[in-house]
Enzyme design. Sequence first.
Site, PDB file in Angstrom:
ATOM      1  N   HIS A  36       0.822  -1.217   0.000  1.00 58.19           N
ATOM      2  CA  HIS A  36       0.000   0.000   0.000  1.00 58.19           C
ATOM      3  C   HIS A  36       0.859   1.271   0.000  1.00 58.19           C
ATOM      4  CE1 HIS A  36      -4.224   0.435  -0.229  1.00 58.19           C
ATOM      5  NE2 HIS A  36      -4.545   0.566   1.034  1.00 58.19           N
ATOM      6  N   TYR A  68      -3.597   8.580   6.953  1.00 62.45           N
ATOM      7  CA  TYR A  68      -3.869   7.184   6.613  1.00 62.45           C
ATOM      8  C   TYR A  68      -4.644   7.160   5.303  1.00 62.45           C
ATOM      9  CZ  TYR A  68      -2.003   5.807  11.098  1.00 62.45           C
ATOM     10  OH  TYR A  68      -1.169   5.633  12.159  1.00 62.45           O
TER      11      TYR A  68
END
Length: 181
Positions: free
Chosen positions: A19, A62
Amino acid sequence: MILVVGLGNIGVEYENTRHNVGFMLIDLLLKESNFTNLTNSKFKGELFKIGSSLLLLKPSTYMNNSGLSVKAVNDFYKCERMIVIHDDIDINLGALRFKKGGSSGGHNGLKSIDALCGNDYERVRIGVGKGENVISHVLDKFKPEEEITLSKVLEHTKKALLELIEKDDLSAISSKYSLKA
């Protein structure tokens, strides 16, 4: 101003995960550049400036809230162009694709950006492959044998991105730099 956003998650536990390939590419660019650190809490991320017109952003919100950081920077700097670098589970590790606009493809970072900033931006899609469990796959670290492929792809992507920034011709860059794996 051109804003280049590398998507990822903050924290040591997320370093070298699939990610975080967007963060990895920003780090690679910074390692080889003279830059000014513009990081400020209002931007909700690490922000750097190269030259007079290039901003590099690593959101610290995030992944699922990346749009908050992107919107804060865009609102302040009124960027004319935005390029987002992100992982893509729908293409194999070692593959690289480019596109402008379109759907998020289920990527939560892109969903957040699309919701707050629209989807009319260029995307650099770095393949990370698809595992059995999508969430654990994208949050897993690369295996040692995968890191060799990743290193080559990131270097190739860096060249493509720099040329894309300079020439502003996504179609030509896509033809020249897309990789299949």
